[in-house]
Design a protein around this motif. Structure first.
Motif, mmCIF file in Angstrom:
data_model
loop_
_atom_site.group_PDB
_atom_site.id
_atom_site.type_symbol
_atom_site.label_atom_id
_atom_site.label_comp_id
_atom_site.label_asym_id
_atom_site.label_seq_id
_atom_site.Cartn_x
_atom_site.Cartn_y
_atom_site.Cartn_z
ATOM 1 N N SER A 96 -28.396 2.904 -11.423
ATOM 2 C CA SER A 96 -27.673 2.468 -11.666
ATOM 3 C C SER A 96 -26.876 2.334 -12.488
ATOM 4 C CB SER A 96 -28.531 3.150 -13.430
ATOM 5 O OG SER A 96 -29.994 2.957 -13.389
ATOM 6 N N TRP A 97 -25.686 0.939 -12.311
ATOM 7 C CA TRP A 97 -24.602 0.168 -12.505
ATOM 8 C C TRP A 97 -24.493 -1.048 -13.374
ATOM 9 C CZ3 TRP A 97 -20.261 2.363 -10.479
ATOM 10 C CH2 TRP A 97 -19.123 1.990 -10.035
ATOM 11 N N LEU A 98 -23.368 -0.690 -14.563
ATOM 12 C CA LEU A 98 -23.357 -1.307 -15.430
ATOM 13 C C LEU A 98 -22.167 -2.421 -15.447
ATOM 14 C CD1 LEU A 98 -24.553 0.507 -19.213
ATOM 15 C CD2 LEU A 98 -25.607 -1.740 -17.656
ATOM 16 N N PHE A 99 -22.409 -3.130 -16.285
ATOM 17 C CA PHE A 99 -20.518 -3.779 -16.274
ATOM 18 C C PHE A 99 -20.496 -3.796 -18.273
ATOM 19 C CE2 PHE A 99 -23.126 -6.139 -12.860
ATOM 20 C CZ PHE A 99 -22.734 -5.567 -12.199
ATOM 21 N N THR A 100 -21.197 -3.572 -19.046
ATOM 22 C CA THR A 100 -20.923 -3.664 -20.172
ATOM 23 C C THR A 100 -22.546 -2.992 -20.710
ATOM 24 O OG1 THR A 100 -21.868 -5.820 -21.395
ATOM 25 C CG2 THR A 100 -19.402 -5.578 -20.604
ATOM 26 N N GLY A 101 -22.415 -2.124 -21.877
ATOM 27 C CA GLY A 101 -23.165 -1.835 -22.797
ATOM 28 C C GLY A 101 -23.842 0.454 -22.410
ATOM 29 N N GLU A 102 -24.273 0.737 -22.671
ATOM 30 C CA GLU A 102 -24.585 1.982 -22.212
ATOM 31 C C GLU A 102 -25.828 2.317 -22.773
ATOM 32 O OE1 GLU A 102 -22.488 5.348 -24.254
ATOM 33 O OE2 GLU A 102 -24.110 5.391 -25.702
ATOM 34 N N ILE A 103 -26.439 2.980 -21.253
ATOM 35 C CA ILE A 103 -28.108 3.351 -21.741
ATOM 36 C C ILE A 103 -27.870 5.301 -21.613
ATOM 37 C CG2 ILE A 103 -29.904 3.146 -19.807
ATOM 38 C CD1 ILE A 103 -29.019 0.214 -19.397
ATOM 39 N N TYR A 142 -29.177 -7.861 -14.591
ATOM 40 C CA TYR A 142 -29.392 -8.277 -16.035
ATOM 41 C C TYR A 142 -28.008 -8.604 -16.834
ATOM 42 C CZ TYR A 142 -28.710 -3.300 -16.710
ATOM 43 O OH TYR A 142 -28.447 -2.344 -16.432
ATOM 44 N N GLY A 143 -28.082 -9.351 -18.218
ATOM 45 C CA GLY A 143 -27.284 -9.956 -18.805
ATOM 46 C C GLY A 143 -26.465 -10.642 -18.213
ATOM 47 N N PRO A 144 -24.846 -11.447 -18.715
ATOM 48 C CA PRO A 144 -25.339 -10.457 -20.326
ATOM 49 C C PRO A 144 -26.064 -10.697 -20.892
ATOM 50 C CG PRO A 144 -23.575 -12.117 -20.274
ATOM 51 C CD PRO A 144 -24.343 -12.065 -18.541
ATOM 52 N N ASP A 145 -26.976 -9.988 -21.951
ATOM 53 C CA ASP A 145 -27.522 -9.865 -23.156
ATOM 54 C C ASP A 145 -26.941 -9.667 -24.043
ATOM 55 O OD1 ASP A 145 -29.791 -11.115 -21.115
ATOM 56 O OD2 ASP A 145 -30.152 -9.409 -20.865
ATOM 57 N N ASP A 146 -27.075 -10.035 -25.468
ATOM 58 C CA ASP A 146 -27.009 -10.086 -27.061
ATOM 59 C C ASP A 146 -28.351 -9.412 -27.348
ATOM 60 O OD1 ASP A 146 -26.804 -9.248 -30.113
ATOM 61 O OD2 ASP A 146 -25.428 -11.858 -29.658
ATOM 62 N N HIS A 188 -25.512 -5.197 -19.871
ATOM 63 C CA HIS A 188 -24.918 -6.473 -18.726
ATOM 64 C C HIS A 188 -25.029 -5.520 -17.493
ATOM 65 C CE1 HIS A 188 -22.122 -9.574 -16.602
ATOM 66 N NE2 HIS A 188 -23.469 -9.166 -16.192
ATOM 67 N N GLY A 189 -25.733 -5.553 -16.122
ATOM 68 C CA GLY A 189 -25.553 -4.286 -15.534
ATOM 69 C C GLY A 189 -26.731 -5.281 -14.203
ATOM 70 N N VAL A 190 -26.739 -3.824 -13.426
ATOM 71 C CA VAL A 190 -27.849 -3.822 -12.163
ATOM 72 C C VAL A 190 -28.620 -2.655 -12.040
ATOM 73 C CG1 VAL A 190 -26.495 -5.642 -11.049
ATOM 74 C CG2 VAL A 190 -26.482 -3.103 -10.415
ATOM 75 N N GLN A 191 -29.995 -2.715 -11.160
ATOM 76 C CA GLN A 191 -30.226 -2.029 -11.373
ATOM 77 C C GLN A 191 -31.297 -1.902 -10.533
ATOM 78 O OE1 GLN A 191 -31.971 0.986 -13.667
ATOM 79 N NE2 GLN A 191 -32.625 1.713 -11.524
ATOM 80 N N PHE A 208 -25.872 9.501 -19.956
ATOM 81 C CA PHE A 208 -25.504 8.288 -20.235
ATOM 82 C C PHE A 208 -25.304 6.846 -19.359
ATOM 83 C CE2 PHE A 208 -25.958 10.244 -24.572
ATOM 84 C CZ PHE A 208 -26.446 10.113 -25.009
ATOM 85 N N VAL A 209 -25.600 6.077 -18.575
ATOM 86 C CA VAL A 209 -24.911 4.977 -18.207
ATOM 87 C C VAL A 209 -24.394 3.851 -18.923
ATOM 88 C CG1 VAL A 209 -25.319 3.137 -16.451
ATOM 89 C CG2 VAL A 209 -27.282 5.247 -16.912
ATOM 90 N N ARG A 210 -22.588 4.722 -18.352
ATOM 91 C CA ARG A 210 -21.306 4.122 -18.686
ATOM 92 C C ARG A 210 -21.323 2.511 -17.520
ATOM 93 N NH1 ARG A 210 -20.891 9.186 -21.438
ATOM 94 N NH2 ARG A 210 -21.507 8.792 -23.364
ATOM 95 N N PRO A 211 -20.176 1.751 -17.643
ATOM 96 C CA PRO A 211 -19.888 0.937 -16.644
ATOM 97 C C PRO A 211 -19.119 1.654 -16.482
ATOM 98 C CG PRO A 211 -20.085 -0.419 -19.219
ATOM 99 C CD PRO A 211 -20.119 1.668 -19.440
ATOM 100 N N GLY A 212 -18.357 1.321 -15.117
ATOM 101 C CA GLY A 212 -18.033 1.494 -13.974
ATOM 102 C C GLY A 212 -18.468 3.124 -13.565
#
Length: 319
Positions: free
Chosen positions: A85-92, A60-64, A132-135, A103-107
């Motif tokens: 869970s793996w993110l490129f940008t953002g925080e979950i 998913y993303g990159p989503d504004d 922006h990331g993958v699940q 919290f899921v953070r990039p890298g």
């Protein structure tokens, strides 16, 4: 690689053909009930359900988030799998019925094991402007699919590869090994390649592999892959050669694992081995306490959809 001599005998002139790459294109899927965000799904597909034990891939993303509303997935159940869970940008923000608030953070890898049953919520944080990331999901083998709930967090350091770098979040690659345990042999890594770079990676020939393209146009063993494509390679090769044909950096997710020989039944957020497994899990979510309680989420949990009218069929590895 076969190197030709200056004098070619007829039998020496033939080169082995490159491994055949199967290109799996994505499809758009709404995620998360009434506050749905759209994801690009490449696993499962009609003709391929698994790559190793990897059984699900959303990109998913990159989503504004000012436009999309971000991620807001209310508490929901899982059985028989692990979520990656793996993110490129953002925080979950992650909350689960094990009591984990993380919290899921990039890298950074967050891996949750459902086993017999867990529930969790996923909510992008107010600090997130672009998500922006993958699940990813991993199917648990029969002997472990009713294991207890668990959670692991790991921040892999980048390791150099020719033309770029890798972050190995599961398994081993490029001399690095993740400390996170898995129930079947697996590989999961983020790769970045410089513009025009080619890398050849040593991999386990017993593994089948999938290469998910986040950004850039690449060649996998000579086969073109565009952003959001997933390229599949059967077991047998001891190396993978990837070329970034773009004039900007490419970013990729490399997945692998030994072929998962069991048949599974997947429906909604459950993995079982029969329709009865799925029916029982749904009933337990709607009426019981098998999945525990997610505390701290500001809203109601997701109700289960109605079961399909026709029986669910097991599916497994394509041979």
């Amino acid at each position: 690689m076969v190197v030709e001599s200056e004098t070619k005998a007829p039998e020496a002139a033939a080169r082995p053909s490159a491994p055949r790459v199967e290109v799996l294109p994505p499809r758009d899927v709404p995620l998360g009930g009434p506050r749905a965000m759209t994801v690009r799904r490449t696993l499962p597909q009609r003709n391929r359900s698994l790559i190793g034990a990897w059984c699900f891939a959303d990109h998913y993303g990159p989503d504004d988030v000012a436009d999309t509303g971000g991620m807001d997935v209310a508490p929901h159940p899982h059985t028989g799998l692990q979520t990656v869970s793996w993110l490129f940008t953002g925080e979950i923000e992650h909350r689960d019925s094990l009591g984990i608030h993380a919290f899921v953070r990039p890298g950074e890898l967050n891996l949750m094991t459902s086993g017999h049953g867990i529930s969790h919520s996923e909510l992008s944080t107010p600090a997130t402007t672009v998500l922006h990331g993958v699940q990813l999901w991993v199917a648990l083998p029969e002997e472990h699919r009713n294991t207890g709930r668990d959670f692991h967090h790991h921040t892999p350091s980048p390791v150099p590869v020719p033309g770029g770098e890798a972050r190995v979040f599961l398994g081993s690659l490029a001399g690095d090994t993740s400390p996170v345990p898995t129930f079947t042999p697996l590989l999961g890594a983020e790769l970045t390649l410089a513009p025009g770079a080619t890398t050849t990676l040593a991999v386990d020939p017993a593994f089948e592999h999938g290469l998910l393209v986040d950004r850039g146009d690449v060649l996998l063993e000579g086969t073109p892959l565009r952003p959001a494509d997933l390229g599949y390679l059967a077991p047998g090769a001891g190396t993978l050669t990837i070329t970034n044909t773009s004039d900007t950096p490419a970013r990729l997710i490399l997945l692998g694992g030994t072929p998962f020989e069991e048949q599974i039944v997947m429906w909604w957020n459950f993995i079982g081995r029969s329709m009865d497994d799925i029916t029982r899990a749904r009933e337990d979510w709607m009426t019981g306490d098998r999945f525990g309680e997610v505390k701290g989420y500001p809203g109601d949990r997701l109700p289960a959809p109605e079961l399909p009218a026709t029986p669910l069929k097991p599916r497994g590895r394509v041979r």
